[in-house]
Design a protein around this motif. Structure first.
Motif, PDB file in Angstrom:
ATOM      1  N   MET A   1      -1.326  14.318  -0.524  1.00 46.54           N
ATOM      2  CA  MET A   1      -0.292  15.974  -0.758  1.00 46.54           C
ATOM      3  C   MET A   1       1.234  15.769  -1.585  1.00 46.54           C
ATOM      4  N   LEU A   2       1.379  14.741  -0.950  1.00 53.73           N
ATOM      5  CA  LEU A   2       3.375  14.381  -1.517  1.00 53.73           C
ATOM      6  C   LEU A   2       3.122  13.910  -2.261  1.00 53.73           C
ATOM      7  N   ALA A   3       2.429  12.664  -2.740  1.00 54.63           N
ATOM      8  CA  ALA A   3       2.167  12.491  -4.283  1.00 54.63           C
ATOM      9  C   ALA A   3       1.664  13.803  -5.586  1.00 54.63           C
ATOM     10  N   ALA A   4       0.724  14.565  -5.207  1.00 54.68           N
ATOM     11  CA  ALA A   4       0.614  15.270  -5.871  1.00 54.68           C
ATOM     12  C   ALA A   4       1.506  16.463  -6.326  1.00 54.68           C
ATOM     13  N   ARG A   5       2.371  17.101  -5.471  1.00 55.84           N
ATOM     14  CA  ARG A   5       3.558  17.946  -5.502  1.00 55.84           C
ATOM     15  C   ARG A   5       4.661  17.326  -6.034  1.00 55.84           C
ATOM     16  N   TYR A   6       4.582  16.184  -5.865  1.00 54.88           N
ATOM     17  CA  TYR A   6       6.057  15.722  -6.559  1.00 54.88           C
ATOM     18  C   TYR A   6       5.515  14.410  -7.279  1.00 54.88           C
ATOM     19  N   PRO A   7       5.065  14.263  -8.577  1.00 51.21           N
ATOM     20  CA  PRO A   7       4.439  13.153  -9.243  1.00 51.21           C
ATOM     21  C   PRO A   7       5.435  12.058  -9.737  1.00 51.21           C
ATOM     22  N   GLY A   8       5.227  11.564 -10.042  1.00 47.41           N
ATOM     23  CA  GLY A   8       6.293  10.364 -10.428  1.00 47.41           C
ATOM     24  C   GLY A   8       6.009   8.825 -10.019  1.00 47.41           C
ATOM     25  N   ARG A   9       6.635   7.756 -10.902  1.00 43.99           N
ATOM     26  CA  ARG A   9       5.784   6.577  -9.875  1.00 43.99           C
ATOM     27  C   ARG A   9       7.680   5.861  -9.512  1.00 43.99           C
ATOM     28  N   SER A  10       8.986   6.788  -8.956  1.00 48.37           N
ATOM     29  CA  SER A  10      10.152   6.022  -8.483  1.00 48.37           C
ATOM     30  C   SER A  10      10.425   5.683  -7.362  1.00 48.37           C
ATOM     31  N   VAL A  11       9.794   6.145  -6.599  1.00 51.07           N
ATOM     32  CA  VAL A  11       9.424   5.294  -4.602  1.00 51.07           C
ATOM     33  C   VAL A  11       7.921   5.284  -4.557  1.00 51.07           C
ATOM     34  N   GLU A  12       8.688   4.750  -4.286  1.00 53.76           N
ATOM     35  CA  GLU A  12       6.590   4.078  -2.873  1.00 53.76           C
ATOM     36  C   GLU A  12       6.492   4.005  -1.529  1.00 53.76           C
ATOM     37  N   VAL A  13       5.804   5.113  -0.869  1.00 57.79           N
ATOM     38  CA  VAL A  13       6.363   5.925   0.099  1.00 57.79           C
ATOM     39  C   VAL A  13       4.921   4.439   1.149  1.00 57.79           C
ATOM     40  N   ARG A  14       5.183   4.193   2.182  1.00 61.87           N
ATOM     41  CA  ARG A  14       4.560   2.911   2.671  1.00 61.87           C
ATOM     42  C   ARG A  14       4.067   3.767   3.733  1.00 61.87           C
ATOM     43  N   VAL A  15       2.907   3.556   5.040  1.00 59.92           N
ATOM     44  CA  VAL A  15       2.176   4.639   5.657  1.00 59.92           C
ATOM     45  C   VAL A  15       1.361   2.889   6.186  1.00 59.92           C
ATOM     46  N   PRO A  16       1.836   1.731   6.777  1.00 58.01           N
ATOM     47  CA  PRO A  16       0.432   1.204   6.901  1.00 58.01           C
ATOM     48  C   PRO A  16       0.490   1.364   8.226  1.00 58.01           C
ATOM     49  N   PRO A  17      -0.552   0.664   8.272  1.00 59.47           N
ATOM     50  CA  PRO A  17      -2.120   0.092   7.146  1.00 59.47           C
ATOM     51  C   PRO A  17      -2.808   1.334   6.691  1.00 59.47           C
ATOM     52  N   HIS A  18      -2.105   2.587   6.408  1.00 63.84           N
ATOM     53  CA  HIS A  18      -3.091   3.510   6.189  1.00 63.84           C
ATOM     54  C   HIS A  18      -2.991   3.880   4.696  1.00 63.84           C
ATOM     55  N   VAL A  19      -2.213   4.148   4.312  1.00 65.75           N
ATOM     56  CA  VAL A  19      -1.237   4.283   2.682  1.00 65.75           C
ATOM     57  C   VAL A  19      -0.615   3.951   2.295  1.00 65.75           C
ATOM     58  N   ALA A  20      -0.349   3.863   1.051  1.00 68.02           N
ATOM     59  CA  ALA A  20       0.586   3.297   0.116  1.00 68.02           C
ATOM     60  C   ALA A  20       0.838   4.088  -1.164  1.00 68.02           C
ATOM     61  N   VAL A  21       1.519   5.097  -1.099  1.00 63.15           N
ATOM     62  CA  VAL A  21       1.650   6.083  -2.709  1.00 63.15           C
ATOM     63  C   VAL A  21       3.028   6.471  -3.873  1.00 63.15           C
ATOM     64  N   GLN A  22       3.049   6.383  -4.608  1.00 60.20           N
ATOM     65  CA  GLN A  22       4.245   6.368  -5.672  1.00 60.20           C
ATOM     66  C   GLN A  22       4.014   7.894  -6.387  1.00 60.20           C
ATOM     67  N   ALA A  23       5.321   8.335  -5.706  1.00 60.40           N
ATOM     68  CA  ALA A  23       5.732   9.708  -6.159  1.00 60.40           C
ATOM     69  C   ALA A  23       7.382  10.124  -6.537  1.00 60.40           C
ATOM     70  N   ILE A  24       7.434  11.269  -6.941  1.00 61.14           N
ATOM     71  CA  ILE A  24       8.731  11.811  -7.481  1.00 61.14           C
ATOM     72  C   ILE A  24       9.149  10.818  -8.838  1.00 61.14           C
ATOM     73  N   GLN A  25       9.885  11.982  -9.366  1.00 63.28           N
ATOM     74  CA  GLN A  25       9.743  11.098 -11.268  1.00 63.28           C
ATOM     75  C   GLN A  25      11.319  10.490 -10.721  1.00 63.28           C
ATOM     76  N   GLY A  26      11.043   9.755 -12.409  1.00 57.03           N
ATOM     77  CA  GLY A  26      12.266   8.975 -12.785  1.00 57.03           C
ATOM     78  C   GLY A  26      11.762   7.339 -12.784  1.00 57.03           C
ATOM     79  N   PRO A  27      13.350   6.580 -13.487  1.00 61.18           N
ATOM     80  CA  PRO A  27      12.329   5.121 -13.993  1.00 61.18           C
ATOM     81  C   PRO A  27      11.099   4.755 -12.895  1.00 61.18           C
ATOM     82  N   ARG A  28      10.186   4.005 -13.789  1.00 62.59           N
ATOM     83  CA  ARG A  28       8.852   3.179 -12.723  1.00 62.59           C
ATOM     84  C   ARG A  28       9.189   1.924 -12.749  1.00 62.59           C
TER      85      ARG A  28
END
Length: 254
Positions: free
Chosen positions: A175-202
């Protein structure tokens, strides 16, 4: 079972029900961590969640389902209605009355989930797929289990089912990645998931320049407004590296 989410949902429901059944009567009158709610009222809300799930699974619709992040955002507009419904369900029921009704609802849900579910259902917040709705219920159960445990810190906490926690974390991260699409920040919650989100430099290779990493429970608390970003960072519950690794404007989601 017809739904892949049935097992973690039912397992977490059972953990909550068993924990509540072990409380002394007077514990239900103690204040919860949710402002204005005692443990009995929070128990009534859990009953409302289960009864609502059972009712809404039998409301198929041909409407196009909402994106999950848009669907959950609609709960904000209905906070007063949810409070009123919780008070109505709890009313003057004793803890034993509430637990008996919760038992009955969990049993009925188990039977219902063993059968075929409609693809899309109609809910007070709009159309959603049955699977997405079950995932939101898992989020509610995991988060409210944590609420109960924090409300009575002198007791053993409710066991959080690994599969339920994983489903809740992955759903909220998507939901975070869908609501704030982008690839400037990687959000990691090990061992479950890692997503990229938020507009900006990729980034295109190697370690991303902006990384946020935390544990599952901290992420769930941040995403659902139980914990503030600044507090989590100050307590070292979140590791944030990079000048854009700040989710204070994106969280909470709920």
């Amino acid at each position: 079972m017809a739904s892949r989410t049935a097992e973690p949902l039912l397992a977490q429901s059972a953990r909550i029900r068993d924990w509540l059944a072990g409380l002394p009567f007077e514990a239900f009158a103690r204040p919860s961590v949710l402002p204005g709610w005692d443990v009995r009222l929070l128990t009534g809300h859990l009953l409302l969640i289960h009864q609502g799930l059972l009712r809404l699974l039998d409301r198929p619709t041909g409407a196009r389902p909402l994106p999950p992040y848009e669907f959950v955002m609609r709960y904000r507009r209905d906070v007063e209605d949810i409070d009123a419904s919780t008070a109505e369900v709890a009313a003057d029921r004793t803890p034993d009355d509430l637990l008996l009704a919760l038992d009955q609802a969990i049993h009925a849900i188990r039977v219902r989930l063993a059968g075929e579910l409609p693809k899309v259902i109609d809910t007070p917040r709009g159309p959603t797929t049955s699977e997405d709705f079950l995932l939101t219920r898992i989020i509610e159960l995991v988060v409210h289990a944590d609420d109960l445990s924090r409300s009575l810190p002198d007791r053993e906490p409710i066991q959080l089912e690994r599969k339920a926690v994983a489903a809740a974390v992955r759903t909220l991260a998507s939901m975070l990645a869908a609501r704030y699409p982008g690839r400037s920040v990687e959000v990691r919650v090990p061992p479950h998931v890692a997503v990229q989100a938020i507009q900006g430099p990729r980034h295109t290779r190697g370690t991303p320049p902006n990384v946020v990493e935390t544990d599952a429970l901290t992420f769930l608390r941040l995403a659902t407004g139980r914990l503030q970003w600044a507090e989590a960072v100050a307590d070292l519950a979140v590791a944030a590296s990079g000048n854009r690794a700040d989710l204070s404007e994106q969280l909470p989601l709920l």
